[in-house]
Design an enzyme around this catalytic site. Structure first.
Site, PDB file in Angstrom:
ATOM      1  CG  ASP A  98      32.985  37.904  36.482  1.00  0.00           C
ATOM      2  OD1 ASP A  98      33.766  36.955  36.348  1.00  0.00           O
ATOM      3  OD2 ASP A  98      32.426  38.189  37.559  1.00  0.00           O
ATOM      4  CG  ASP A 199      34.112  32.539  37.240  1.00  0.00           C
ATOM      5  OD1 ASP A 199      33.606  33.032  38.263  1.00  0.00           O
ATOM      6  OD2 ASP A 199      33.834  31.407  36.808  1.00  0.00           O
ATOM      7  CD  GLU A 256      36.135  32.547  41.981  1.00  0.00           C
ATOM      8  OE1 GLU A 256      35.238  32.456  42.814  1.00  0.00           O
ATOM      9  OE2 GLU A 256      36.049  32.018  40.845  1.00  0.00           O
ATOM     10  CG  HIS A 328      29.007  37.017  42.974  1.00  0.00           C
ATOM     11  ND1 HIS A 328      30.341  37.391  42.971  1.00  0.00           N
ATOM     12  CD2 HIS A 328      28.930  35.908  42.203  1.00  0.00           C
ATOM     13  CE1 HIS A 328      31.019  36.534  42.235  1.00  0.00           C
ATOM     14  NE2 HIS A 328      30.191  35.626  41.749  1.00  0.00           N
ATOM     15  CG  ASP A 329      30.550  33.307  44.355  1.00  0.00           C
ATOM     16  OD1 ASP A 329      29.451  33.230  43.760  1.00  0.00           O
ATOM     17  OD2 ASP A 329      31.649  33.311  43.789  1.00  0.00           O
TER      18      ASP A 329
HETATM   19  C1  GLC Z   1      32.933  31.601  40.462  1.00  0.00           C
HETATM   20  C2  GLC Z   1      31.806  32.604  40.566  1.00  0.00           C
HETATM   21  C3  GLC Z   1      30.552  31.894  40.966  1.00  0.00           C
HETATM   22  C4  GLC Z   1      30.232  30.860  39.920  1.00  0.00           C
HETATM   23  C5  GLC Z   1      31.411  29.938  39.646  1.00  0.00           C
HETATM   24  C6  GLC Z   1      31.233  29.204  38.366  1.00  0.00           C
HETATM   25  O1  GLC Z   1      33.235  31.038  41.689  1.00  0.00           O
HETATM   26  O2  GLC Z   1      32.150  33.637  41.435  1.00  0.00           O
HETATM   27  O3  GLC Z   1      29.476  32.767  41.159  1.00  0.00           O
HETATM   28  O4  GLC Z   1      29.126  30.108  40.327  1.00  0.00           O
HETATM   29  O5  GLC Z   1      32.628  30.629  39.525  1.00  0.00           O
HETATM   30  O6  GLC Z   1      31.372  30.069  37.272  1.00  0.00           O
END
Ligand code: GLC
Ligand code: CA
Length: 561
Positions: A98, A199, A256, A328-329
């Site tokens: 990540d 991310d 993402e 995980h979100d």
């Molecule tokens: C992304 C991650 C999430 C995190 C956010 C800030 O969306 O998937 O878990 O809280 O970024 O890093």
């Protein structure tokens, strides 16, 4: 990796903290992951995405990195990481890390130096700005609630953070900062990681003038994503990043990306795109509430189907996206996308079949392969997640009772997917011999890996067959590259599509409804490739013509003429 090298891969996301604990501290660790590589191989996994394992104070569960070159002690050591890489390689499994580079932790050395000398060079690694008449520099609301600006002690300045205040945003306009990040990325690539899940990356481009926007909530603030949507130039930063890092190593990258402009899709995932791929969140975005989780619209099957169909049709014009049910979100897909009557092993198999056979790269989130579900939470204290606490507060402020606000969090909380993997029916679901850092879903006696290993009909064994079909020599090509063609779109409760190339025409048909339904097939069936409820009901008698009858929660995959 060229497209041809990754578009037939199946990826598995590990959230290390909740995967498997081997030393009894209640926290999953690298040794736990190493011990399950055979399990993942057996499932048919080609690549593992590790959620952050870097040194971190874990304010946002490792998405707040204090040292990009160190492994969090909670998870193990660099030697154990190297062992994980080597053991994965032996099994022909690649590892992607990540990459959290929009922000770091306030404990990172850079930020500590910036605080110590707010006029010095490290302040320019971040966004330090003067306040306006004793107020923050502008009116942005962070993703986790409250202002994006936090005072810099002893000054009249503030620093900028789009997530928690412990996650200061990095200044990508500063070439020195960019070079530090590129060096770090290349260091991991040299080590042998195959690439990265990247991310929150769209946020790296800021409008350095930080203009105010019209307030959109009772707090008088405005979502910081408005700046993301209005500012130009993220593409230049992403190209610079790619050129100095990923491209040189032929790395696989999955971004993402939320809030992208539709017309920029090809720039992101086209042949020469910024990334190999990005996640398709079209189904997840359906539950974006106007003010938060509490006003999220309920899931509607037709809207869900339409979102996926439109997204698939759009994407295949230029590239591939990564398909997920959950991560995980996000809450567990079985609890979110299936109506109550379908939250069964049959339903879990049906949902999995749709996701894994869509056009794109399937990502499976830990526990999905056994059909794990949302947990039941009894009080806000049981939650760990920073975002859940904020959403609970928003819901209460909007007038919801404690019970109602908890119900909302129970449906939407990120912690739903963060409960430990349910390995067996023993204490703490076999996750730890100590006290788990977050509670285990009480349904582990009904849903766990060991029981499912022993049941040929289980969700787990079905996932194994499903992935094997996708990767089989006979069907690999059509599932990796074949076109997506929707069908039966007017049939109320059916999600169906073809995957087609010059040699094959595959039909997937799934009945999400409560009642049995009958479809008139357009092409004769050659072979049943997969079904989740035993025998397939096709009637080719003269009076029926060529019809397929699907029971509730039945999915079939057919090889057609
Ligand atoms: C992304 C991650 C999430 C995190 C956010 C800030 O969306 O998937 O878990 O809280 O970024 O890093
Ligand atoms: Ca541990």
């Amino acid at each position: 990796m060229s497209r041809k090298q990754w578009n037939d891969k199946v990826v598995y996301q590990i959230y290390p903290k909740s995967f498997l604990d081997t030393n009894g501290d209640g926290i999953g660790d690298l040794r736990g992951i190493i011990s399950k590589l055979d399990y993942l191989k057996d499932l048919g996994i080609d690549m593992i995405w590790l959620s952050p394992i870097y040194k971190s104070p874990f304010v946002d569960q490792g998405y707040d990195i204090a040292d990009y070159y160190a492994i969090a002690e909670e998870f193990g050591t660099m030697e154990e990481f190297d062992k994980l890489l080597a053991e994965a390689k032996k099994r022909d499994i690649q590892i992607i890390m990540d990459l959290v580079i929009n922000h770091c932790s306030d404990q990172h050395e850079w930020f500590q130096k910036a605080l110590a000398d707010p006029e010095g060079e490290y302040a320019d690694y971040f966004f330090f700005r003067e306040g306006k008449d004793g107020n923050p520099p502008n009116n942005y609301r962070s993703y986790f609630g409250g202002s994006c600006w936090e005072p810099v002690p002893g000054t009249n300045k503030y620093y900028f953070h789009m997530f928690a205040k412990e996650q200061p945003d990095l200044n990508w306009e500063n070439p020195k900062l960019r070079q530090e990040l590129y060096d770090m990325i290349n260091w991991w690539l040299e080590k042998g990681v195959a690439g990265f899940r990247i991310d929150a990356i769209i946020n790296i481009k800021k409008d350095p003038t930080f203009p105010d926007f019209e307030p959109d909530g009772a707090d008088g603030l405005t979502g910081c994503w408005r700046m993301v949507e209005s500012v130009d130039g993220v593409g230049d930063l992403l190209e610079d990043l790619k050129k100095h890092t990923f491209q040189k190593y032929d790395a696989f990258t999955v971004g993402e990306v939320f809030n992208m402009r539709d017309e920029e899709l090809a720039e992101f995932i086209g042949e020469d795109g910024h990334f190999s791929t990005i996640f398709d969140f079209c189904a997840h975005n359906l539950s974006d509430g106007e003010h938060g989780w509490y006003d999220a619209p309920p899931l509607n099957f037709q809207r869900w189907r339409e979102a996926i169909v439109n997204s698939q049709l759009e994407i295949q014009n230029c590239g591939y996206e990564a398909n997920i049910i959950e991560n995980h979100d996000e809450p567990r897909g079985v609890s979110r996308f299936l109506p109550e009557y379908a939250r069964t092993p049959a339903g879990a198999k049906m949902l999995g079949t749709v996701s894994i056979l869509l056009r794109g790269i399937p990502f499976i989130y830990q526990g999905q392969e056994i059909g794990m579900q949302n947990a039941v939470w009894n009080s806000i204290e049981e939650y760990d997640d920073i975002s859940t606490k904020d959403q609970y507060r928003i819901a209460r402020e909007a007038g919801l009772s404690e019970k109602e606000a908890l119900e909302v969090c129970g449906r939407m909380s990120r912690d739903n997917a963060r409960t430990p993997v349910q390995w067996d029916a023993g204490e703490h679901a076999g996750f730890t011999e100590g006290t788990p850092w977050i509670k285990v879903n009480p349904n582990y006696k009904e849903i766990n890996v060991t029981d499912q290993e022993n049941d040929p009909d289980s969700v787990l064994n079905y996932y194994r067959r499903l992935i094997a079909v996708r990767k089989s020599p006979e069907y690999k090509e059509v599932f990796a590259s074949g076109k997506f063609v929707p069908v039966f779109e007017n049939t109320e409760s059916v999600m169906a599509f073809y995957r087609v190339d010059a040699h094959k025409r595959i039909l997937l048909a799934a009945n999400f409804g409560k009642e049995t339904t009958t479809l008139k097939l357009e092409y004769p069936m050659k072979k049943v490739i997969l079904s989740n409820q035993g025998s397939v009901n096709i009637d080719t008698s003269e009076h029926a013509g060529n019809t397929l009858t699907l029971r509730s929660c039945e999915v079939v995959v057919l090889d057609c003429e």
